[in-house]
Write an enzyme that holds these catalytic residues in place. Structure first.
Site, PDB file in Angstrom:
ATOM      1  N   TRP A 126       5.684   1.101  -0.666  1.00  0.00           N
ATOM      2  CA  TRP A 126       5.922  -0.258  -1.170  1.00  0.00           C
ATOM      3  C   TRP A 126       6.041  -0.331  -2.678  1.00  0.00           C
ATOM      4  O   TRP A 126       6.067  -1.415  -3.244  1.00  0.00           O
ATOM      5  CB  TRP A 126       4.854  -1.208  -0.642  1.00  0.00           C
ATOM      6  CG  TRP A 126       3.453  -0.671  -0.672  1.00  0.00           C
ATOM      7  CD1 TRP A 126       2.790  -0.104   0.380  1.00  0.00           C
ATOM      8  CD2 TRP A 126       2.557  -0.615  -1.782  1.00  0.00           C
ATOM      9  NE1 TRP A 126       1.533   0.297  -0.012  1.00  0.00           N
ATOM     10  CE2 TRP A 126       1.367  -0.001  -1.331  1.00  0.00           C
ATOM     11  CE3 TRP A 126       2.634  -1.014  -3.115  1.00  0.00           C
ATOM     12  CZ2 TRP A 126       0.265   0.215  -2.157  1.00  0.00           C
ATOM     13  CZ3 TRP A 126       1.531  -0.796  -3.942  1.00  0.00           C
ATOM     14  CH2 TRP A 126       0.372  -0.188  -3.456  1.00  0.00           C
ATOM     15  N   HIS A 130       5.631   5.874   4.730  1.00  0.00           N
ATOM     16  CA  HIS A 130       4.274   5.870   4.165  1.00  0.00           C
ATOM     17  C   HIS A 130       3.539   7.081   4.732  1.00  0.00           C
ATOM     18  O   HIS A 130       3.570   7.329   5.935  1.00  0.00           O
ATOM     19  CB  HIS A 130       3.572   4.579   4.597  1.00  0.00           C
ATOM     20  CG  HIS A 130       2.290   4.279   3.869  1.00  0.00           C
ATOM     21  ND1 HIS A 130       1.167   5.068   3.965  1.00  0.00           N
ATOM     22  CD2 HIS A 130       1.957   3.266   3.037  1.00  0.00           C
ATOM     23  CE1 HIS A 130       0.203   4.543   3.220  1.00  0.00           C
ATOM     24  NE2 HIS A 130       0.658   3.459   2.637  1.00  0.00           N
ATOM     25  N   ARG A 156       4.727  -9.662   8.758  1.00  0.00           N
ATOM     26  CA  ARG A 156       3.371  -9.811   9.287  1.00  0.00           C
ATOM     27  C   ARG A 156       2.630 -10.861   8.473  1.00  0.00           C
ATOM     28  O   ARG A 156       3.112 -11.309   7.439  1.00  0.00           O
ATOM     29  CB  ARG A 156       2.620  -8.473   9.245  1.00  0.00           C
ATOM     30  CG  ARG A 156       2.406  -7.974   7.832  1.00  0.00           C
ATOM     31  CD  ARG A 156       1.562  -6.716   7.795  1.00  0.00           C
ATOM     32  NE  ARG A 156       1.485  -6.215   6.441  1.00  0.00           N
ATOM     33  CZ  ARG A 156       0.928  -5.071   6.093  1.00  0.00           C
ATOM     34  NH1 ARG A 156       0.382  -4.283   7.006  1.00  0.00           N
ATOM     35  NH2 ARG A 156       0.891  -4.692   4.844  1.00  0.00           N
ATOM     36  N   GLU A 171       6.981   1.002   7.630  1.00  0.00           N
ATOM     37  CA  GLU A 171       6.060   1.949   6.990  1.00  0.00           C
ATOM     38  C   GLU A 171       6.313   3.384   7.405  1.00  0.00           C
ATOM     39  O   GLU A 171       5.441   4.245   7.272  1.00  0.00           O
ATOM     40  CB  GLU A 171       4.630   1.506   7.271  1.00  0.00           C
ATOM     41  CG  GLU A 171       4.348   0.193   6.539  1.00  0.00           C
ATOM     42  CD  GLU A 171       2.944  -0.335   6.694  1.00  0.00           C
ATOM     43  OE1 GLU A 171       2.364  -0.155   7.785  1.00  0.00           O
ATOM     44  OE2 GLU A 171       2.445  -0.950   5.736  1.00  0.00           O
ATOM     45  N   GLU A 225      -9.094   1.991   3.832  1.00  0.00           N
ATOM     46  CA  GLU A 225      -7.739   2.542   3.701  1.00  0.00           C
ATOM     47  C   GLU A 225      -7.552   3.123   2.317  1.00  0.00           C
ATOM     48  O   GLU A 225      -7.964   2.518   1.329  1.00  0.00           O
ATOM     49  CB  GLU A 225      -6.678   1.440   3.819  1.00  0.00           C
ATOM     50  CG  GLU A 225      -6.481   0.818   5.153  1.00  0.00           C
ATOM     51  CD  GLU A 225      -5.372  -0.256   5.096  1.00  0.00           C
ATOM     52  OE1 GLU A 225      -4.477  -0.162   4.228  1.00  0.00           O
ATOM     53  OE2 GLU A 225      -5.436  -1.178   5.906  1.00  0.00           O
ATOM     54  N   ASN A 254      -7.099  -8.434   9.084  1.00  0.00           N
ATOM     55  CA  ASN A 254      -6.797  -7.275   8.231  1.00  0.00           C
ATOM     56  C   ASN A 254      -6.372  -7.761   6.860  1.00  0.00           C
ATOM     57  O   ASN A 254      -5.520  -8.641   6.753  1.00  0.00           O
ATOM     58  CB  ASN A 254      -5.659  -6.438   8.823  1.00  0.00           C
ATOM     59  CG  ASN A 254      -5.512  -5.116   8.089  1.00  0.00           C
ATOM     60  OD1 ASN A 254      -6.435  -4.301   8.092  1.00  0.00           O
ATOM     61  ND2 ASN A 254      -4.381  -4.900   7.441  1.00  0.00           N
ATOM     62  N   GLU A 255      -6.980  -7.192   5.837  1.00  0.00           N
ATOM     63  CA  GLU A 255      -6.633  -7.550   4.462  1.00  0.00           C
ATOM     64  C   GLU A 255      -6.312  -9.039   4.353  1.00  0.00           C
ATOM     65  O   GLU A 255      -5.202  -9.434   3.957  1.00  0.00           O
ATOM     66  CB  GLU A 255      -5.459  -6.712   3.957  1.00  0.00           C
ATOM     67  CG  GLU A 255      -5.840  -5.272   3.678  1.00  0.00           C
ATOM     68  CD  GLU A 255      -4.757  -4.489   2.939  1.00  0.00           C
ATOM     69  OE1 GLU A 255      -3.600  -4.948   2.904  1.00  0.00           O
ATOM     70  OE2 GLU A 255      -5.061  -3.427   2.406  1.00  0.00           O
TER      71      GLU A 255
HETATM   72  C1  GAL Z   1      -2.307  -2.186   3.589  1.00  0.00           C
HETATM   73  C2  GAL Z   1      -2.344  -2.629   5.035  1.00  0.00           C
HETATM   74  C3  GAL Z   1      -1.916  -1.530   5.986  1.00  0.00           C
HETATM   75  C4  GAL Z   1      -0.694  -0.843   5.460  1.00  0.00           C
HETATM   76  C5  GAL Z   1      -0.988  -0.294   4.079  1.00  0.00           C
HETATM   77  C6  GAL Z   1       0.172   0.476   3.475  1.00  0.00           C
HETATM   78  O1  GAL Z   1      -2.058  -3.289   2.759  1.00  0.00           O
HETATM   79  O2  GAL Z   1      -3.617  -3.069   5.410  1.00  0.00           O
HETATM   80  O3  GAL Z   1      -1.665  -2.102   7.242  1.00  0.00           O
HETATM   81  O4  GAL Z   1       0.354  -1.751   5.403  1.00  0.00           O
HETATM   82  O5  GAL Z   1      -1.280  -1.354   3.219  1.00  0.00           O
HETATM   83  O6  GAL Z   1      -0.142   0.944   2.177  1.00  0.00           O
END
Ligand code: GAL
Length: 663
Positions: free
Chosen positions: A326, A369, A122, A366, A318, A160-161
């Site tokens: 990760w 996660h 991404r 993910e 978030e 996003n981010e």
């Molecule tokens: C952020 C991201 C999310 C998801 C999350 C996982 O960096 O905005 O989409 O990937 O981390 O921890």
């Protein structure tokens, strides 16, 4: 005094009474239609009030060039609205679809070693690509027009981010944009030559067109070129944010716009203190990285976010309900940690507590996660914990809208110093800017003293004591500002490698710490960095690592608070403090770590007239944060803490618990 982030904040567009929002990223396009009804049902059960929708949906929304399929999103928006759930709608531009990168591979970022970042993950887009910008804005316009009047829409979520994976792009687009940025900054190539010190190593430029980003070179690239490339890269993404925002504001002026920052850990490429003025409300993402200071780091990040937001409420966009996917090993949160983490953010000003993500993915990178709704389903401890948190947030609704109460101590946080102090070709490559700041924060928490982590552009003069760790870049104006504040009674503490360079990364001459030398009343001819494993003893019983300085005391009224007992600097001053009228300026020349700083702190706090606001027996065991009249007591330990010494508080604070009461 100057406050760089003055801006009019706007919170979500919604009617009804004030509340703390609760929710997550919602990715319904990963699931069959029949799951959506269950989602809304379970969201209601958990107390969800808001979701961030369609963040990675570009390929589904625009399956081929210029052809849109928004029907499914209409349906999701309607379903959520019918369920009483509001939407922070993403502009969906974070991950370009395969048709776009196939047709326009020139939007793909290029690393400093010349490798292309291919699609397949991404955020594979160049911040400066005009082709990407055009396609992204076309999608934004489509979504803004379609959902302008949708009753579920309460905010826009740009991309996003921004910069999570693509901030440093060394492509030809980046080179072109860098030159434009440099022309604007310097006007003439002569001015650039001076700023970059290009007399060194035959680097003199004759024309802006000769300039490149700091691509992989034979040796250390020019330090000011590197610094300017960092400034430029932060600005390039900020420019993308503004482009989407301006379009959204034109079409839906009444809908606030935000984007999720990443004030966390070592994530430093985006200067968020500078970005904050661009959004209607500040939003942040935070993930805990395990380690001895993990919870202090969370508090530090939340605190800094609150101060970037100018003390106004902000949106936690978030964090995680439990493990992430990760890190090398992804540990689950222990009982109590979910609520403690969330409420620590609230304590520092978050009026929204959201997670990545609502339903744990079944496929994709993910899938391991955590989420609000785990693979195990609603019949799980995790989901029950999530629902309890939702209930707790409902009870805490009276807090919504209240400002953080300013502390007496400020820890100065400066992105330019962070960028510059950690560059290559320095006395040591072991220095970690944020770690030094975090160590002071931990020491203050241990001492039971509240501190604000405050950007250089913030209201520094409002504090009684300012700790400026590794304040490496000190332009003349900042030096004057600090000196004037100290002369007026302020108490400054700074550390090794501070005051060394100006905004061009040119050394202030005449001896270190350069711009702060006279104020501190000391002079240093040579740095004394320490090798790995080396340490030095100080005569107050503390131990220094990483760095020492060969200090000569030169000014009047300088008191030596500690001397080196061992090492090359033995018998020389290690920690000094100069009295300046009612104020003072102190210098700590080595890395003491949280324990050593805890030993030193009383000698710095006392003269500044700073004392803890908690009974002594609670110091270190709980963290105190204050919003309006509400006190938050956060248990830093895994044991219950007796609060009887504190009037107004509950009798006992459970292990990993958070108590909130008015005082
Ligand atoms: C952020 C991201 C999310 C998801 C999350 C996982 O960096 O905005 O989409 O990937 O981390 O921890």
């Amino acid at each position: 005094m100057t406050q760089s982030n003055e801006t009019t904040r706007r919170w979500l567009r919604r009617a009804g009474s004030a509340r703390l929002e609760f929710g997550a990223d919602y990715n319904p396009d990963q699931w069959p239609r029949e799951v959506w009804d269950d989602d809304v049902r379970a969201m209601r059960e958990a107390g969800v009030t808001i979701v961030s929708l369609a963040i990675f949906s570009w390929a589904r929304l625009e399956p081929c060039d210029g052809e849109y399929d928004l029907g499914w999103l209409d349906e999701v928006m309607d379903l959520l609205h019918a369920g009483g759930i509001t939407v922070d709608l993403a502009t969906a531009t974070a991950s370009p679809p395969p048709w776009l990168t196939r047709k326009h591979p020139e939007i793909l970022p290029v690393t400093r070693t010349g490798e292309v970042l291919w699609p397949g993950a991404r955020q594979h887009w160049r911040p400066t690509s005009p082709v990407f910008r055009e396609h992204a804005l076309r999608l934004v316009e489509k979504l803004a027009t379609r959902y302008a009047d949708h009753p579920a829409l309460v905010a826009w979520h740009v991309n996003n981010e921004l910069g999570c994976h693509n901030v440093y792009d060394y492509s030809d687009d980046a080179a072109r944009a860098f030159r434009v940025w440099l022309r604007e900054r310097y006007g003439t190539v002569e001015a650039l030559n001076h700023a970059w010190g290009t007399a060194f190593w035959s680097q003199r430029y004759d024309d802006f067109e000769e300039i490149l980003p700091p691509r992989l070179a034979a040796s250390h690239p020019n330090p000011t070129q590197q610094l300017d490339f960092k400034r430029f890269s932060s600005d390039a993404l900020k420019d993308h944010l503004r482009a989407e925002r301006d379009l959204l504001r034109r079409i839906t002026p009444e809908v606030p716009v935000t984007t999720n920052f990443m004030v966390m850990g070592g994530m430093n490429p985006m200067n968020y203190a500078d970005w904050a003025a661009e959004v209607d409300f500040v939003a942040n993402d935070h993930y805990v990285v395990p380690g001895p200071q993990a919870r202090d780091e969370l508090s530090f990040s939340a605190n800094l976010t609150g101060n970037i937001a100018g003390g106004e409420p902000w949106f936690l966009m978030e964090h995680s309900t439990s493990a992430v996917n990760w890190q090398p090993v992804n540990v689950a949160k222990k009982p109590g940690e979910l609520a403690r983490d969330s409420l620590t953010h609230v304590a520092h000003g978050a009026d929204a507590v959201c997670f990545f993500q609502w339903r744990q993915s079944r496929a994709g990178a993910e899938k391991y996660h955590s989420a609000m709704l785990p693979h195990a389903g609603t019949d799980s401890d995790l989901f029950r914990g999530v629902a309890r948190l939702g209930e707790r947030l409902r009870e805490l609704a009276p807090i919504a809208g209240s400002r953080r109460r300013r502390a007496a101590v400020g820890i100065v946080f400066d992105w330019e110093s962070w960028w510059t102090a950690e560059q290559d070709s320095h006395p040591t490559d072991r220095l970690r800017y944020r770690q030094e700041a975090l160590d002071w924060y931990t020491a203050l928490l241990d001492a039971g003293v509240r501190a604000d982590v405050v950007p250089t552009g913030g209201p520094l003069e409002e504090y009684r004591l300012l700790v400026a760790p590794v304040l490496h870049v000190v332009p003349a104006a900042l030096a004057d500002r600090l000196a004037a504040w100290v002369a007026a009674g302020g108490h400054l503490v700074t550390t090794y490698f501070s005051g060394i360079v100006d905004e061009n990364d040119h050394v202030w001459l005449g001896g270190y710490p350069g711009a702060l030398r006279d104020l501190l009343g000391i002079r240093i001819e040579e740095f004394g960095p320490l090798l790995d494993g080396e340490s030095v003893a100080l005569d107050d019983g503390t131990t220094g690592t990483l760095w020492t300085d060969r200090i000569d005391v030169t000014g009047p009224d300088v008191e030596v608070l500690a001397r080196y007992r061992t090492g090359e600097q033995a018998d020389r001053a290690a920690v000094t403090r100069r009295r300046v009228g009612a104020g003072s300026a102190a210098y700590v020349s080595t890395r003491l770590g949280p324990d050593g700083l805890a030993g030193l702190l009383p000698r710095l706090l006392g003269p500044a007239g700073v004392a803890g606001e908690l009974p002594a027996e609670l110091a270190g065991r709980v963290e105190l944060a204050i919003r309006g009249d509400h006190w938050f007591l956060i248990n830093r330990t895994d044991q219950p803490v007796d609060l009887q010494a504190l009037p107004g508080a509950p009798e006992v604070l459970e292990a990993r618990g958070v108590a909130v009461f008015t005082n």
